[in-house]
Design a protein around this motif. Structure first.
Motif, PDB file in Angstrom:
ATOM      1  N   PRO A 188      -5.172   4.092  -9.535  1.00  0.00           N
ATOM      2  CA  PRO A 188      -4.560   4.968  -8.777  1.00  0.00           C
ATOM      3  C   PRO A 188      -4.264   6.222  -9.753  1.00  0.00           C
ATOM      4  CG  PRO A 188      -3.673   3.239  -7.704  1.00  0.00           C
ATOM      5  CD  PRO A 188      -4.337   2.664  -8.923  1.00  0.00           C
TER       6      PRO A 188
ATOM      7  N   GLY B 244      -5.765   9.914 -10.208  1.00  0.00           N
ATOM      8  CA  GLY B 244      -4.961  11.431 -10.486  1.00  0.00           C
ATOM      9  C   GLY B 244      -5.543  11.885 -11.577  1.00  0.00           C
TER      10      GLY B 244
ATOM     11  N   VAL C 209      -8.180  16.566  -4.672  1.00  0.00           N
ATOM     12  CA  VAL C 209      -6.853  15.937  -3.980  1.00  0.00           C
ATOM     13  C   VAL C 209      -7.101  14.487  -3.901  1.00  0.00           C
ATOM     14  CG1 VAL C 209      -5.589  15.751  -1.801  1.00  0.00           C
ATOM     15  CG2 VAL C 209      -6.688  17.923  -2.315  1.00  0.00           C
TER      16      VAL C 209
ATOM     17  N   PRO D 143      -6.392  11.072  -2.242  1.00  0.00           N
ATOM     18  CA  PRO D 143      -5.942  10.664  -0.891  1.00  0.00           C
ATOM     19  C   PRO D 143      -4.788   9.627  -1.252  1.00  0.00           C
ATOM     20  CG  PRO D 143      -7.979   9.411  -1.522  1.00  0.00           C
ATOM     21  CD  PRO D 143      -7.725  10.925  -2.524  1.00  0.00           C
ATOM     22  N   GLU D 144      -3.796   9.623  -0.421  1.00  0.00           N
ATOM     23  CA  GLU D 144      -2.621   8.621  -0.508  1.00  0.00           C
ATOM     24  C   GLU D 144      -2.927   7.240  -0.601  1.00  0.00           C
ATOM     25  OE1 GLU D 144       0.802   8.865   1.981  1.00  0.00           O
ATOM     26  OE2 GLU D 144       0.463  11.275   1.862  1.00  0.00           O
ATOM     27  N   GLU D 145      -3.931   6.841   0.220  1.00  0.00           N
ATOM     28  CA  GLU D 145      -4.237   5.448   0.060  1.00  0.00           C
ATOM     29  C   GLU D 145      -6.025   5.551  -0.650  1.00  0.00           C
ATOM     30  OE1 GLU D 145      -4.511   1.637   3.021  1.00  0.00           O
ATOM     31  OE2 GLU D 145      -2.952   3.112   2.981  1.00  0.00           O
TER      32      GLU D 145
ATOM     33  N   ASP E 133      -9.649   4.898  -1.115  1.00  0.00           N
ATOM     34  CA  ASP E 133     -10.550   4.501  -0.403  1.00  0.00           C
ATOM     35  C   ASP E 133     -11.220   3.092  -0.440  1.00  0.00           C
ATOM     36  OD1 ASP E 133     -12.191   6.146   1.509  1.00  0.00           O
ATOM     37  OD2 ASP E 133     -13.922   5.302   0.410  1.00  0.00           O
TER      38      ASP E 133
END
Lengths: 151, 151
Positions: A12, A16, A31, A33-35, A37
């Protein structure tokens, strides 16, 4: 700063770093994604299992502040020596200008030497003029055109 | 012209194509040794055993008239899609100007599409101005600086 091969928990933070970049934003990848992929996890597993690919992170304690990916490519040229390709180099936007990028790239060059590579190569977007100076100072020569075709 | 993955018997002809090139000569790799070096055989075996590397030849009957190497690189960018790198592209000096290079590169692009790659990339020496036009005509954009460091 500790430089090492990334593990699953670093993914993660690496995403970022990859997204926090003007050129990536312009490509539509700005961007995170919160989760993460499933395809990205699969890509990480592929890299992690492949002796010729290494996802590298630079960490300051628990903070991942830099990353790059190394690919070692066997070939018949240059007496059968491997070449090392560097991709996806990022330093955290809040930590630039402190020499960390130079430390990271010098570390990767040392890794290439240890492996017996005869050439290290990378491409950098023509808009990244600061990066061109950065790599030239590390000994790289802008001898080639870097040509890309999007599919 | 038949385009296919190279086998062991193609290696001497591929080495001949790699050497018969002004830029390679300038790098000191313009002579093919009579006997293929063990390190070169080992490099061929590495490529042959690696799902992410393919040595490609274009053949006209028994004659190898073109070659390139493909590397499929997993990565966390671009939604986890692979990128395809093309290296060591050569067409036999006696067979240039007949569209064979275009046929070879279009074949590799199709291979990248089939595999789900999102980007195809290569670098070409700044002195090879004909090659720049050739790749631009195939849809490539010279968007990057290709930086090299010899070890």
């Amino acid at each position: 700063m500790q430089i090492r091969i990334a593990n699953r928990t670093d993914v993660p933070a690496v995403l970022g770093l990859l997204a926090d970049d003007d050129v990536s934003r312009a490509r539509g990848f700005g961007v995170v994604p919160e989760e993460v992929d499933a395809a990205v996890w699969a890509a990480f597993e592929s890299i992690d299992a492949d002796d010729r690919n290494e996802l590298i992170v630079a960490a300051d304690g628990d903070d991942v502040i830099g990353t790059c990916q190394l690919t070692f490519i066997p070939g018949l040229s240059r007496g059968g020596a491997e070449r090392m390709l560097i991709e996806a180099v990022r330093i955290h936007s809040g930590r630039r200008g402190q020499g960390l990028g130079g430390e990271l790239i010098r570390w990767t060059i040392e890794r290439a030497r240890e492996r017996g590579c005869r050439i290290v190569q990378l491409t950098t977007d023509k808009r990244r003029t600061d990066a061109h100076r950065f790599y030239a100072a590390l000994g790289f020569e802008a001898s080639h055109e870097g040509m890309k075709l999007m599919l």
